[in-house]
Write an enzyme that holds these catalytic residues in place. Sequence first.
Site, mmCIF file in Angstrom:
data_model
loop_
_atom_site.group_PDB
_atom_site.id
_atom_site.type_symbol
_atom_site.label_atom_id
_atom_site.label_comp_id
_atom_site.label_asym_id
_atom_site.label_seq_id
_atom_site.Cartn_x
_atom_site.Cartn_y
_atom_site.Cartn_z
ATOM 1 N N ASP A 71 -8.037 -5.234 0.058
ATOM 2 C CA ASP A 71 -8.522 -6.060 -0.957
ATOM 3 C C ASP A 71 -8.190 -7.556 -0.727
ATOM 4 O O ASP A 71 -8.442 -8.311 -1.569
ATOM 5 C CB ASP A 71 -7.869 -5.634 -2.521
ATOM 6 C CG ASP A 71 -8.293 -4.304 -2.826
ATOM 7 O OD1 ASP A 71 -7.626 -3.310 -2.990
ATOM 8 O OD2 ASP A 71 -9.669 -4.189 -2.661
ATOM 9 N N HIS A 94 0.917 -1.271 -0.039
ATOM 10 C CA HIS A 94 -0.037 -0.150 -0.056
ATOM 11 C C HIS A 94 1.007 1.143 -0.102
ATOM 12 O O HIS A 94 1.909 1.166 0.410
ATOM 13 C CB HIS A 94 -0.771 -0.139 1.357
ATOM 14 C CG HIS A 94 -2.107 0.806 1.201
ATOM 15 N ND1 HIS A 94 -1.855 2.249 1.436
ATOM 16 C CD2 HIS A 94 -3.383 0.703 0.794
ATOM 17 C CE1 HIS A 94 -3.232 2.942 1.153
ATOM 18 N NE2 HIS A 94 -4.076 2.000 0.746
HETATM 19 C C1 SDX Z 1 -6.186 0.198 -2.818
HETATM 20 O O1 SDX Z 1 -4.486 4.616 -1.982
HETATM 21 C C2 SDX Z 1 -5.222 4.108 -1.465
HETATM 22 O O2 SDX Z 1 -5.757 4.318 -0.173
HETATM 23 C C3 SDX Z 1 -5.959 2.766 -2.276
HETATM 24 C C4 SDX Z 1 -6.921 1.752 -1.147
HETATM 25 C C5 SDX Z 1 -8.246 2.883 -0.903
HETATM 26 O O3 SDX Z 1 -9.003 2.474 -0.182
HETATM 27 O O4 SDX Z 1 -8.540 3.658 -1.833
HETATM 28 O O5 SDX Z 1 -6.389 1.567 -0.071
HETATM 29 C C6 SDX Z 1 -7.354 0.873 -2.019
HETATM 30 O O6 SDX Z 1 -6.118 0.344 -3.838
HETATM 31 C C7 SDX Z 1 -5.474 -0.968 -2.029
HETATM 32 C C8 SDX Z 1 -4.187 -1.465 -2.828
HETATM 33 C C9 SDX Z 1 -4.754 -2.595 -4.003
HETATM 34 N N1 SDX Z 1 -3.618 -2.833 -4.802
HETATM 35 C C10 SDX Z 1 -3.175 -4.019 -4.770
HETATM 36 O O7 SDX Z 1 -3.173 -4.951 -4.076
HETATM 37 C C11 SDX Z 1 -2.113 -4.195 -6.063
HETATM 38 C C12 SDX Z 1 -0.804 -4.758 -5.500
HETATM 39 N N2 SDX Z 1 -0.139 -3.796 -4.755
HETATM 40 C C13 SDX Z 1 0.863 -2.763 -5.411
HETATM 41 O O8 SDX Z 1 0.633 -2.855 -6.942
HETATM 42 C C14 SDX Z 1 1.495 -1.829 -4.825
HETATM 43 O O9 SDX Z 1 1.854 -2.303 -3.618
HETATM 44 C C15 SDX Z 1 0.659 -0.546 -4.562
HETATM 45 C C16 SDX Z 1 0.111 -0.206 -5.791
HETATM 46 C C17 SDX Z 1 -0.556 -0.727 -3.684
HETATM 47 C C18 SDX Z 1 1.363 0.614 -3.892
HETATM 48 O O10 SDX Z 1 2.427 0.937 -4.849
HETATM 49 P P1 SDX Z 1 3.631 1.939 -4.372
HETATM 50 O O11 SDX Z 1 3.091 2.601 -3.391
HETATM 51 O O12 SDX Z 1 3.841 2.696 -5.854
HETATM 52 O O13 SDX Z 1 4.800 1.007 -3.958
HETATM 53 P P2 SDX Z 1 5.695 0.702 -5.278
HETATM 54 O O14 SDX Z 1 4.923 0.040 -6.265
HETATM 55 O O15 SDX Z 1 6.732 1.691 -5.342
HETATM 56 O O16 SDX Z 1 6.452 -0.562 -4.324
HETATM 57 C C19 SDX Z 1 7.230 -0.391 -3.345
HETATM 58 C C20 SDX Z 1 8.236 -1.554 -3.535
HETATM 59 C C21 SDX Z 1 8.803 -2.102 -4.852
HETATM 60 O O17 SDX Z 1 9.920 -2.564 -4.999
HETATM 61 P P3 SDX Z 1 11.373 -1.650 -5.249
HETATM 62 O O18 SDX Z 1 11.028 -1.056 -6.711
HETATM 63 O O19 SDX Z 1 11.504 -0.771 -4.241
HETATM 64 O O20 SDX Z 1 12.451 -2.626 -5.377
HETATM 65 O O21 SDX Z 1 7.674 -2.573 -3.104
HETATM 66 C C22 SDX Z 1 7.352 -3.541 -4.017
HETATM 67 C C23 SDX Z 1 7.662 -2.866 -5.412
HETATM 68 O O22 SDX Z 1 8.187 -3.721 -6.465
HETATM 69 N N3 SDX Z 1 6.028 -4.124 -4.341
HETATM 70 C C24 SDX Z 1 5.686 -5.399 -4.211
HETATM 71 C C25 SDX Z 1 4.150 -5.342 -4.149
HETATM 72 N N4 SDX Z 1 3.753 -3.931 -3.883
HETATM 73 C C26 SDX Z 1 4.820 -3.147 -3.722
HETATM 74 N N5 SDX Z 1 6.238 -6.567 -4.501
HETATM 75 C C27 SDX Z 1 5.498 -7.614 -4.640
HETATM 76 N N6 SDX Z 1 3.968 -7.470 -4.491
HETATM 77 C C28 SDX Z 1 3.332 -6.383 -4.192
HETATM 78 N N7 SDX Z 1 2.101 -6.361 -3.932
#
Ligand code: SDX
Length: 440
Positions: free
Chosen positions: A374, A317
């Site tokens: 989720d 998140h």
């Molecule tokens: C919602 O914003 C809100 O409040 C949203 C929400 C709401 O109520 O409105 O809470 C609802 O959208 C919840 C999130 C649902 N999405 C997912 O579950 C999809 C999987 N999650 C990821 O795509 C990600 O965690 C996000 C999109 C939720 C957040 O992305 P960020 O903040 O841009 O984080 P990032 O992509 O920069 O990740 C940071 C690191 C990365 O590694 P590095 O590049 O630093 O090496 O963490 C890793 C990412 O690769 N990472 C994951 C991961 N999520 C982040 N690695 C594996 N699996 C994951 N799920």
Amino acid sequence: MTNSAAAAPQSKKTVTLTDNETGKQFEFPVLDGSTGPRVIDIRKLYAETGMFTYDPGFTSTAACESGLTYIDGDEGVLLHRGYSIAELAEKSDFLEVCYLLLNGDLPNAAQKDEFVKIVTNHTMVHEQMQFFFRGFRRDSHPMAVMVGTIGALSAFYHDSLNIDDQRQREIAAFRLIAKMPTIAAMTYKYSIGQPFMYPRNDLSYAENFLYMTFAVPSEPYKINPILARAMDRILILHADHEQNASTSTVRLAGSSRANPFACIASGIASLWGPAHGGANEAVLKMLEEIGTVDRIPECIKRAKDKNDSFRLMGFGHRVYKNFDPRAKIMRETCHEVLKELNIKDPLLDIAMELERIALQDEYFIEKKLYPNVDFYSGIILKAMGFPTSMFTVLFAMARTVGWIAQWKEMIEEPTQRIGRPRQLYTGPVAREFVSIDKRK
Ligand code: SDX
């Protein structure tokens, strides 16, 4: 309504920015909220320095001031107008939370009765709306139908489009909150070729939605109170969440003074993405793809592999670097619903084992990746009989009150102006036009 930052008492605190190239120094005020991170007020930065800030994804940017929802990502705290999500989920119901978000405090008994009555009496949609559905294929994704039909509401309700009229803003809010379940249920019924069910005024908000979704005209439908309560709680958990992607979309659309129905349609479109509200649908697909508990290590390995675009859906998140408090409540609700329905869903076993392993894994610990709202919702909704494609529709139905409350707060902000971010330009600088016969 919150005081605008411009009207808030200017804090004496400032920060100084030094341009090391010129040695020039620039001072900017620091503003305090009621809690949470302070902000550096950079509204004069470009005028004074000729430079923009650069923050793609807005990881360090407060785009607005708001008094609706507070999240402490490190502590896993979520408050709506100061009330914790755990207390609201346990002790209130969705329409009380709607009242709270829209009006600033929980309603007393008389206020609640009046609010419920108004919402109940706006649940029917214009009879012409049913013909919109005929234009869609039966197998259209329900979110495509929702984007289209909610945007089209502005074609019907001309008496609630004037955003400068407080009464019209209020009527639009009631109509959207009241009609989303009706249209969501119609979207589902259309996809399975069953007749639409009209709303019933003798049912609660959650009961009415379950009725319109699962009842058929040919026999009575028995509401399961445990499922209705679980549905109501799921709606509370998704009601609002600060300045997430879809809410920011609604605010930006609203800043151009677009009508509220068009703004909510833009929020639905943004929520659809699998990185946001589409994640609940993606979680179930991921669990089905994993298939068995013994394939979890392979999936964890892929999620950690930089060269693999696979992510653990329902994990991570932007703000929560601890457990999403909504995920904990969702997990309890999941057990409650599966027990009530006497369902042993192997996907729940996979989800629980996946969570256990991931929370012990160095990569997830170091990156502070925890289950989010989720992760469990899809298992509950599947058990309740919703197809995967409807999961994000339910999220949109719940989040409509958050979108509308945030939209209303923005419109009523005295300093409100159109949102217009700038950029760091990295394209070609000015060059002469070359006629086609001279191009290589
Ligand atoms: C919602 O914003 C809100 O409040 C949203 C929400 C709401 O109520 O409105 O809470 C609802 O959208 C919840 C999130 C649902 N999405 C997912 O579950 C999809 C999987 N999650 C990821 O795509 C990600 O965690 C996000 C999109 C939720 C957040 O992305 P960020 O903040 O841009 O984080 P990032 O992509 O920069 O990740 C940071 C690191 C990365 O590694 P590095 O590049 O630093 O090496 O963490 C890793 C990412 O690769 N990472 C994951 C991961 N999520 C982040 N690695 C594996 N699996 C994951 N799920």
